[in-house]
Scaffold this active site. Structure first.
Site, PDB file in Angstrom:
ATOM      1  N   MET A  22      40.814  23.847  53.515  1.00 55.93           N
ATOM      2  CA  MET A  22      41.959  23.866  54.434  1.00 55.93           C
ATOM      3  C   MET A  22      43.228  24.120  53.641  1.00 55.93           C
ATOM      4  O   MET A  22      43.462  23.463  52.631  1.00 55.93           O
ATOM      5  CB  MET A  22      42.107  22.541  55.185  1.00 55.93           C
ATOM      6  CG  MET A  22      41.213  22.399  56.402  1.00 55.93           C
ATOM      7  SD  MET A  22      41.872  21.217  57.592  1.00 55.93           S
ATOM      8  CE  MET A  22      41.564  19.682  56.760  1.00 55.93           C
ATOM      9  N   HIS A  23      44.010  25.087  54.105  1.00 57.73           N
ATOM     10  CA  HIS A  23      45.284  25.333  53.419  1.00 57.73           C
ATOM     11  C   HIS A  23      46.391  25.802  54.357  1.00 57.73           C
ATOM     12  O   HIS A  23      47.548  25.826  53.976  1.00 57.73           O
ATOM     13  CB  HIS A  23      45.092  26.384  52.308  1.00 57.73           C
ATOM     14  CG  HIS A  23      44.847  27.773  52.837  1.00 57.73           C
ATOM     15  ND1 HIS A  23      43.623  28.173  53.317  1.00 57.73           N
ATOM     16  CD2 HIS A  23      45.669  28.837  52.971  1.00 57.73           C
ATOM     17  CE1 HIS A  23      43.706  29.425  53.722  1.00 57.73           C
ATOM     18  NE2 HIS A  23      44.939  29.865  53.529  1.00 57.73           N
ATOM     19  N   ARG A  24      46.059  26.150  55.593  1.00 58.97           N
ATOM     20  CA  ARG A  24      47.076  26.713  56.487  1.00 58.97           C
ATOM     21  C   ARG A  24      48.037  25.630  56.967  1.00 58.97           C
ATOM     22  O   ARG A  24      47.627  24.501  57.275  1.00 58.97           O
ATOM     23  CB  ARG A  24      46.426  27.410  57.680  1.00 58.97           C
ATOM     24  CG  ARG A  24      45.618  28.615  57.247  1.00 58.97           C
ATOM     25  CD  ARG A  24      45.179  29.502  58.374  1.00 58.97           C
ATOM     26  NE  ARG A  24      44.342  30.571  57.837  1.00 58.97           N
ATOM     27  CZ  ARG A  24      44.814  31.706  57.334  1.00 58.97           C
ATOM     28  NH1 ARG A  24      46.108  31.928  57.314  1.00 58.97           N
ATOM     29  NH2 ARG A  24      43.992  32.608  56.851  1.00 58.97           N
ATOM     30  N   ARG A  49      48.899  22.217  47.766  1.00 57.57           N
ATOM     31  CA  ARG A  49      49.756  21.666  48.829  1.00 57.57           C
ATOM     32  C   ARG A  49      49.006  20.605  49.635  1.00 57.57           C
ATOM     33  O   ARG A  49      49.547  19.557  49.986  1.00 57.57           O
ATOM     34  CB  ARG A  49      50.233  22.796  49.750  1.00 57.57           C
ATOM     35  CG  ARG A  49      51.213  22.306  50.830  1.00 57.57           C
ATOM     36  CD  ARG A  49      51.828  23.447  51.611  1.00 57.57           C
ATOM     37  NE  ARG A  49      50.875  24.112  52.483  1.00 57.57           N
ATOM     38  CZ  ARG A  49      50.576  25.396  52.425  1.00 57.57           C
ATOM     39  NH1 ARG A  49      51.137  26.165  51.514  1.00 57.57           N
ATOM     40  NH2 ARG A  49      49.708  25.937  53.254  1.00 57.57           N
TER      41      ARG A  49
END
Length: 364
Positions: free
Chosen positions: A209-211, A244
């Protein structure tokens, strides 16, 4: 003699350019008078996010590294454009090849066209219809000034025709990511580290997951992780964490005995995990292509996708960003009732050769 400049910027680009480079090298070995320059924009500058890929995918060291990482999107775009313009003025090619939909794709296309240099877009024509995604803007702007579109699917071809692109500019060639996947599959290797020691094939999940829609709102992120933990029956979940996302997870204090966070993995290690997983939970477009070809169940935590063929003919399902909708999909995977890969046209490992053949013929 034909001269081409190939641009790579972010991690997904490297899998897409590797087979193109190898195809050019094969032409050179066969005596074809062709040259290429590899330009790394430096958009991703973390070793795991960049450097390892050059080693694992047998890509030569770049002829130039523009050092365009960091800053806001506007700052990054501007830095890459300024540096790439200088690169092109010093080493002018017949054509610039850009791939995918990252900031570097957009920036380098604009810089090339302003110098009256042709642009080829590998993965042209794909659309999600979601202008909240930076990638969609990158795709649309790049395609508005592209000279040659190398497409992955008939869906992309239709998008380009609808936008008024003439037929002779559209080249349906397949997917270079799949060239790399097929080429490298024999080299996949188990990641090193204590958490991977007792891996049982088919008995764990992989997630990425990065969005921003998934990871920037802490409570939404917590709700999604809770839903994933609840729906995977206590099986191990391996989560290579984007920097992030790692920060937000740390703030939330999310922990579970079967949730294994790790650093971003190299290409060979990550795809070893994917190939042997019971299922994959992701918000990445590229991962849905790889899971489809490897016939691994995949759920996408997004409300739209630019790779609809992975749903129609692949193993991907679009779940959305609402954690409450996840449960029935995970139940299907747990019961072994997931759909099978149907085969996607021209995803056969020979895409790069088709691209290079067309370019050499066009710019002979």
């Amino acid at each position: 003699m034909s001269i081409f400049t190939i641009v790579a910027g972010a991690r997904p680009n490297f899998m897409k350019i590797a087979p193109i480079i190898h195809a050019f090298q094969n032409q050179q070995k066969a005596g074809v008078d062709v040259q290429f320059r590899l330009v790394h924009t430096g958009q991703h500058y973390d070793k795991k996010m960049s450097g390892d890929f050059f080693d694992q995918l047998n890509i030569p060291e770049p002829n130039a590294n523009l050092g365009g990482g960091g800053g806001t999107q506007a700052e990054q775009t501007a830095a890459i454009m300024v540096a790439f313009e200088k690169e092109l003025m010093e080493h002018r090619p017949d054509l610039v090849i850009v791939v995918g939909d990252v900031t570097s794709t957009l920036a380098c296309s604009i810089a090339a066209k302003k110098l009256q240099i042709d642009v080829a877009h590998v993965e042209g024509g794909i659309r999600s219809g979601d202008l909240s995604m930076p990638e969609e803007i990158n795709r649309m702007v790049t395609d508005s000034i592209t000279d040659h579109f190398f497409t992955t699917s008939e869906i992309a071809n239709a998008n380009l025709r609808k936008a008024g692109v003439s037929e002779e500019k559209i080249h349906f060639v397949g997917n270079t990511m799949i060239d790399t996947l097929m080429d490298q599959m024999p080299n996949f290797r188990k990641p090193e580290g204590e958490i991977f020691e007792n891996l049982t094939p088919g008995n764990y999940f992989v997630m990425t997951m990065h969005r921003p829609a998934n990871v920037d709102q802490e409570q939404s992120l917590k709700a999604m992780i809770d839903a994933i933990l609840e729906g995977t029956g206590g099986l191990p979940i391996f989560f290579p964490v984007h920097p992030r996302t790692a920060k937000n997870l740390q703030n939330l204090g999310i922990q579970a005995p079967n949730l294994h966070l790790c650093e971003p993995l190299g290409y060979l290690e990550f795809n070893y995990l994917v190939k042997n997983a019971k299922g994959v939970i992701t918000d990445s477009g590229g991962v849905t292509e790889e899971t489809s070809v490897m016939n691994v169940p995949c759920v996408t935590l997004r409300n739209n996708t630019e790779r609809a063929e992975t749903i129609h003919m692949g193993t991907n399902e679009l779940v959305g960003t609402d954690p409450k909708k996840l449960k029935p999909y995970l139940e299907k995977i747990m019961k072994g009732e997931w759909k099978q890969y149907q085969g996607i046209p021209l995803w056969d490992g020979k895409t790069a050769q088709r691209i290079v053949d067309i370019l050499i013929k066009t710019y002979d």
